[in-house]
Design an enzyme around this catalytic site. Structure first.
Site, PDB file in Angstrom:
ATOM      1  N   GLU A 202      -3.885  -5.364   2.573  1.00  0.00           N
ATOM      2  CA  GLU A 202      -4.635  -4.925   3.743  1.00  0.00           C
ATOM      3  C   GLU A 202      -6.130  -5.091   3.546  1.00  0.00           C
ATOM      4  O   GLU A 202      -6.652  -5.016   2.431  1.00  0.00           O
ATOM      5  CB  GLU A 202      -4.302  -3.476   4.084  1.00  0.00           C
ATOM      6  CG  GLU A 202      -4.490  -2.488   2.956  1.00  0.00           C
ATOM      7  CD  GLU A 202      -4.005  -1.090   3.322  1.00  0.00           C
ATOM      8  OE1 GLU A 202      -3.789  -0.820   4.514  1.00  0.00           O
ATOM      9  OE2 GLU A 202      -3.863  -0.267   2.406  1.00  0.00           O
ATOM     10  N   HIS A 226       7.186   3.370  -0.440  1.00  0.00           N
ATOM     11  CA  HIS A 226       7.355   2.421   0.660  1.00  0.00           C
ATOM     12  C   HIS A 226       8.029   1.115   0.227  1.00  0.00           C
ATOM     13  O   HIS A 226       9.037   0.688   0.811  1.00  0.00           O
ATOM     14  CB  HIS A 226       6.000   2.071   1.287  1.00  0.00           C
ATOM     15  CG  HIS A 226       5.294   3.227   1.910  1.00  0.00           C
ATOM     16  ND1 HIS A 226       5.944   4.231   2.593  1.00  0.00           N
ATOM     17  CD2 HIS A 226       3.973   3.541   1.972  1.00  0.00           C
ATOM     18  CE1 HIS A 226       5.060   5.104   3.040  1.00  0.00           C
ATOM     19  NE2 HIS A 226       3.865   4.710   2.679  1.00  0.00           N
ATOM     20  N   LYS A 326      -5.681  -3.157  -1.603  1.00  0.00           N
ATOM     21  CA  LYS A 326      -6.678  -2.828  -0.593  1.00  0.00           C
ATOM     22  C   LYS A 326      -7.860  -3.802  -0.674  1.00  0.00           C
ATOM     23  O   LYS A 326      -8.094  -4.445  -1.697  1.00  0.00           O
ATOM     24  CB  LYS A 326      -7.189  -1.397  -0.805  1.00  0.00           C
ATOM     25  CG  LYS A 326      -6.200  -0.326  -0.390  1.00  0.00           C
ATOM     26  CD  LYS A 326      -6.839   1.045  -0.448  1.00  0.00           C
ATOM     27  CE  LYS A 326      -5.958   2.089   0.216  1.00  0.00           C
ATOM     28  NZ  LYS A 326      -5.772   1.831   1.661  1.00  0.00           N
TER      29      LYS A 326
END
Length: 453
Positions: A202, A226, A326
């Site tokens: 992301e 996840h 990230k």
């Protein structure tokens, strides 16, 4: 259906960004029960009217897709109660009453044992339910202890260890595509599939979440819950039914079959990294270590990659690559199933015959299949991609989870033994990283991140 929901930690980001808009979406869909009550609790001293103003502002910001009447109905259902989650008497003022209540712990994981103990002493009404956010525990030992505490409070069926990824439309479509299409299941094994890559990269950087993220890192924040859950859905044997027991039993089988990593495996099959200063979409991003609230001594990673093997008949010889990070230059959020190359090519150049890849897009949702076809000349090959858009769900992921909680359906939640097995898989990696057996790879914010393991 339970018509009372009590949220501990109701002044936090999770409640304002996700839970309140999810309730408004349920109201718009006509899924909230009659007489619905929302008891919101926090440490701050404020009146119900003051909290309603705060909730209305969060709904205006994050719930714009819901009607004004739905947002107003959720606000009107709120009662605010200041509470100390460590004090049973204070907790009792929040959950008080004889009717069953669904209790949502929108709190830091370190507080879960504290509030569960207080709830046990305060006493929950019969048929109540408890919702626990991830990460479930901070390691294997703490997860085992928390499971024991929960078993003394409620039966397993009433404990909802939520993972909102499991309620995403495309995530559930992984199962549907496999089990409802004859062309996939016969080749869904190691003889035909070389690698499954489960990716969550992301552009989002820390964005003010240091208080939580710096104590967790990418491995605990994403991989342990996840991404492992997505791996289970891809790799599980076909269940007898999509019911709570059958589905979760098959997911547990996958977790139990994952080959334990040795320290040598961690060195060769994992990678950790941390972003340095850079630019994302034209905006300057400071290095992670320079972000407000970050403790450099913790050595927290913002990137994690783990390659796992499943020791069973179906998957022996297939790699499962779990990768997350990230501050990347582009978002890439998908499950990519990489098929093996064809064993023989009768025409065209070998380098043009790219292996097939089946991609399940997570954000945005969708599905694509990379193929090879013939080009303008009959003996040439050209890449082809078949795209399909999945129909968006009427409810956001948190809306579906809250609906399941109110209805008492834990199918899309994580069972206690699943949570423990997930920590078993990740513990050797955590241990090796804590010993600094693996260097910290540095990558610039806005870049493509570390190369694959």
């Amino acid at each position: 259906m339970i018509n009372r929901l009590a949220i501990f930690g109701a002044t936090g980001d999770l409640t304002g960004r996700f839970l309140l808009p999810a309730l408004a979406a349920l109201q718009d869909a006509g899924q909230l029960p009659d007489g619905f009550e929302l008891i919101c609790s926090g440490r701050q001293s404020m009146s119900t009217e003051q909290y309603r103003e705060w909730a209305a502002s969060r709904l205006d910001e994050h719930g714009r897709g819901c009607s004004a009447s739905a947002r107003q109905a959720v606000v009107a259902a709120i009662r605010y109660q200041e509470a100390d989650v460590a004090d049973p008497d204070s907790v009792a003022t929040v959950i008080g009453g004889d009717r069953p209540v669904a209790v949502y712990l929108a709190l830091p994981p370190a507080l879960f044992p504290v509030v569960v103990t207080a709830l046990q002493q305060a006493g929950l009404p019969p048929d109540s339910r408890l919702v626990v956010e991830k990460p479930f525990g901070e390691d294997l030992d703490s997860a085992v202890r928390l499971n024991r505490l929960l078993a003394g409070l409620l039966p397993e069926q009433a404990v909802f260890r939520v993972d909102h990824f499991l309620a995403m439309t495309t995530v559930q479509n992984v199962l549907g595509s496999r089990l409802a299409n004859r062309i996939f299941e016969p080749v869904w094994n190691s003889a035909h599939i070389e690698e499954v890559a489960i990716i969550w990269e992301e552009t989002l950087a820390l964005e003010g979440r240091a208080s939580y993220y710096d104590g967790a890192g990418a491995l605990k924040d994403m991989v342990q819950n996840h991404l492992l859950q997505l791996m289970c859905l891809v790799a599980m044997e076909p269940p007898l039914s999509i019911s709570e027991r059958d589905l979760r039993d098959r997911k547990l089988d996958v977790l139990r079959a994952i080959r334990p990593l040795t320290e040598d495996d961690v060195r060769t099959q994992t990678r950790r990294g941390r972003y340095t200063a850079g630019r994302i979409n034209g905006h300057a991003v400071p290095a992670y270590l320079d972000e407000e609230g970050v403790d450099p001594d913790r050595g927290t990673e913002t990137f994690a990659e783990v390659v796992l093997q499943i020791d069973n008949w179906r998957w022996s010889g297939t790699r499962f690559r779990l990768r997350t990070g990230k501050a990347f230059g582009a978002d890439r959020k998908e499950v990519a199933v990489h098929f093996r190359p064809v064993p023989y090519l009768a025409f065209g150049r070998v380098e043009d015959a790219r292996p097939n890849v089946l991609r399940f897009g997570l954000e945005p949702e969708g599905m694509a299949l990379d193929l090879v076809g013939t080009g303008p000349q009959s003996r040439t090959l050209t890449p082809l991609t078949l795209d399909a858009q999945t129909e968006p769900s009427r409810l956001p992921a948190y809306g579906q989870l809250l609906l399941d909680v109110l209805n008492g359906d834990p199918t899309l939640c994580i069972r206690g033994d699943e949570a423990e097995q997930s920590w078993r898989v990740i513990t050797p990696v955590l241990s090796a990283w804590e010993k600094d057996l693996l260097p910290m790879y540095e990558y610039a914010a806005g870049s493509a991140g570390p190369p694959p393991v």
